[in-house]
Enzyme design. Sequence first.
Site, short mmCIF file in Angstrom:
data_model
loop_
_atom_site.label_atom_id
_atom_site.label_comp_id
_atom_site.label_asym_id
_atom_site.label_seq_id
_atom_site.Cartn_x
_atom_site.Cartn_y
_atom_site.Cartn_z
N GLY A 10 0.86 -1.27 0.03
CA GLY A 10 -0.13 0.03 -0.04
C GLY A 10 1.10 1.29 -0.09
O GLY A 10 1.85 1.30 0.66
N GLU A 103 5.43 -5.28 5.79
CA GLU A 103 5.61 -6.73 6.09
C GLU A 103 5.76 -7.58 4.71
O GLU A 103 6.62 -8.40 4.76
CB GLU A 103 4.30 -6.91 6.92
CG GLU A 103 4.33 -8.30 7.50
CD GLU A 103 3.00 -8.49 7.79
OE1 GLU A 103 1.89 -7.86 7.71
OE2 GLU A 103 2.96 -9.53 8.30
N THR A 126 4.85 1.95 6.53
CA THR A 126 3.39 1.54 6.50
C THR A 126 2.73 2.67 7.53
O THR A 126 3.18 2.88 8.45
CB THR A 126 3.17 0.12 7.14
OG1 THR A 126 1.84 0.07 7.40
CG2 THR A 126 4.01 -0.44 8.22
N ILE A 127 1.53 2.98 6.85
CA ILE A 127 0.69 3.90 7.65
C ILE A 127 0.28 3.05 8.95
O ILE A 127 0.05 3.95 10.11
CB ILE A 127 -0.47 4.65 7.18
CG1 ILE A 127 -1.44 3.58 6.63
CG2 ILE A 127 -0.08 5.36 5.91
CD1 ILE A 127 -2.79 4.23 6.35
N ASP A 128 0.25 1.86 9.25
CA ASP A 128 -0.24 1.07 10.36
C ASP A 128 0.84 1.15 11.32
O ASP A 128 0.33 0.78 12.39
CB ASP A 128 -0.27 -0.39 9.91
CG ASP A 128 -1.55 -0.49 8.96
OD1 ASP A 128 -2.36 0.70 8.83
OD2 ASP A 128 -1.80 -1.35 8.34
N ARG A 172 -5.39 -3.20 10.15
CA ARG A 172 -5.68 -4.61 10.00
C ARG A 172 -5.57 -5.53 11.17
O ARG A 172 -6.49 -6.01 11.93
CB ARG A 172 -5.02 -5.01 8.82
CG ARG A 172 -5.13 -6.56 8.51
CD ARG A 172 -4.29 -6.79 7.17
NE ARG A 172 -5.07 -6.07 6.09
CZ ARG A 172 -5.83 -6.45 5.48
NH1 ARG A 172 -6.32 -7.65 5.28
NH2 ARG A 172 -6.41 -5.76 4.19
N THR A 273 -7.88 8.21 2.48
CA THR A 273 -7.66 9.52 2.84
C THR A 273 -6.64 9.67 3.83
O THR A 273 -5.64 10.31 3.87
CB THR A 273 -8.83 10.46 3.44
OG1 THR A 273 -9.17 9.94 4.56
CG2 THR A 273 -9.92 10.39 2.53
N GLN A 274 -6.27 8.51 4.60
CA GLN A 274 -5.10 8.36 5.70
C GLN A 274 -3.89 8.35 5.02
O GLN A 274 -2.94 8.12 5.47
CB GLN A 274 -5.51 7.13 6.53
CG GLN A 274 -6.65 7.52 7.46
CD GLN A 274 -7.29 5.98 7.83
OE1 GLN A 274 -7.09 5.92 9.14
NE2 GLN A 274 -8.21 5.39 7.12
N ARG A 275 -3.95 7.41 3.47
CA ARG A 275 -2.78 7.25 2.96
C ARG A 275 -2.11 8.22 1.85
O ARG A 275 -1.25 8.35 1.46
CB ARG A 275 -2.95 5.78 2.13
CG ARG A 275 -2.91 4.59 3.16
CD ARG A 275 -2.49 3.42 2.45
NE ARG A 275 -2.84 2.98 1.15
CZ ARG A 275 -3.30 1.99 0.78
NH1 ARG A 275 -3.53 1.09 1.73
NH2 ARG A 275 -3.08 1.74 -0.42
O1 F6P Z 1 -1.04 -0.56 4.32
C1 F6P Z 1 -1.91 -1.30 5.24
C2 F6P Z 1 -3.30 -0.73 5.03
O2 F6P Z 1 -3.31 0.58 5.41
C3 F6P Z 1 -4.31 -1.58 6.10
O3 F6P Z 1 -4.61 -1.02 7.10
C4 F6P Z 1 -5.29 -1.71 5.17
O4 F6P Z 1 -6.26 -3.02 5.47
C5 F6P Z 1 -4.87 -1.78 3.95
O5 F6P Z 1 -3.62 -1.00 3.78
C6 F6P Z 1 -5.92 -1.33 2.72
O6 F6P Z 1 -5.00 -1.41 1.26
P1 F6P Z 1 -5.70 -1.45 0.02
O7 F6P Z 1 -7.10 -1.00 -0.12
O8 F6P Z 1 -4.59 -0.88 -0.98
O9 F6P Z 1 -5.74 -2.87 -0.46
#
Ligand code: F6P
EC number: 2.7.1.90
Length: 342
Positions: A10, A103, A126-128, A172, A273-275
């Site tokens: 992501g 990961e 990773t934003i997580d 997640r 929007t968080q990404r």
């Molecule tokens: O990068 C991890 C994450 O932000 C998770 O929290 C989320 O489930 C996932 O990306 C969703 O990403 P995509 O919509 O690109 O599959």
Amino acid sequence: MRVGVLTGGGDCPGLNAVMRGVVRKGTQEYGYDFVGFRNGWRGPLTGDTMPLDISAVRGILPRGGTILGSSRTNPFKEADGVRRIKATLAKEEVDALITIGGEDTLGVATRLSGEFGIPCVGVPKTIDNDLSATDYTFGFDTAVGVATEAIDRLHTTAESHMRVLVVEVMGRHAGWIALHSGLAGGANVILIPEQRFDVGQVCGWIDARFKVRYAPIVVIAEGAMPKDGQMVLKDGSTDSFGHVRLSGVGEWLAKEIERRTGKEARTTVLGHTQRGGTPSAFDRWLATRFGLHAIDAVRDGDFGKMVALRGTDIVRVPIEEATAKLKTVDPALYAEAGVFFG
Ligand code: F6P
């Protein structure tokens, strides 16, 4: 020395800042050449490249996303994947590969460097914020900022209508975004994947909040689960690393709250929007330093390593340390927030 760079998984604010740090230092101080592989591991698999020189990285420091593109391609799921990657690296005369990812991307880099002798250096993103071995990943601070601003805004509209507002954030397996933004935004309930929640108790906190004549804000991570239920999935689909698509637990919870308390409840899903968008100053600082240290690791021939933040120092750790164990929210840390629930 010719160095390949790729961004996988992501996207995340700060990816471009890493590349700028890598290319500026590598070119100016070490005289290296660079090639960009497009769309994560799909780039070296298919030979899809783009030039990556100083002019390509000018002006990208504040830009969100990744100029290289990203994907969740898993080379170990592709026919002849490792051989094809090796062939591309040989054709492009690449001596080292900098892999910027979470990961999954770093898990592939671990195997490629350990089992197949491909010289990789990892950069954690990773934003997580759920990678062990680093105190923080870049992108997390930006995501928390976006979520906090949303919670601030939702307070006033919730109070105008005396409604419950449920805010679903990413996360997640780890509730870092929910915990940090929930605390920063003054949420009345924070629900994280690490701890199953009791809907009855959530409704109790909501009733208590209405008694002091304020409307409650519930922050819930997409991977949070009720005590007697399952993870809520968007649909049945999975990516090539086997991850199911999440989202929907916020909507499910709002309906349960309405049913049990009789109060109106609405959901806001912050989603991508968080990404997206420009990285925060902290993320630009961290990403830039990761880039500078990653190219130093290449210069030192220190392959199979990942750069990591420890306190305010950037250190190098084996890439597998980052992916060996997910960094989840400690129960004691979560318990600290409990004083504000209700
Ligand atoms: O990068 C991890 C994450 O932000 C998770 O929290 C989320 O489930 C996932 O990306 C969703 O990403 P995509 O919509 O690109 O599959």
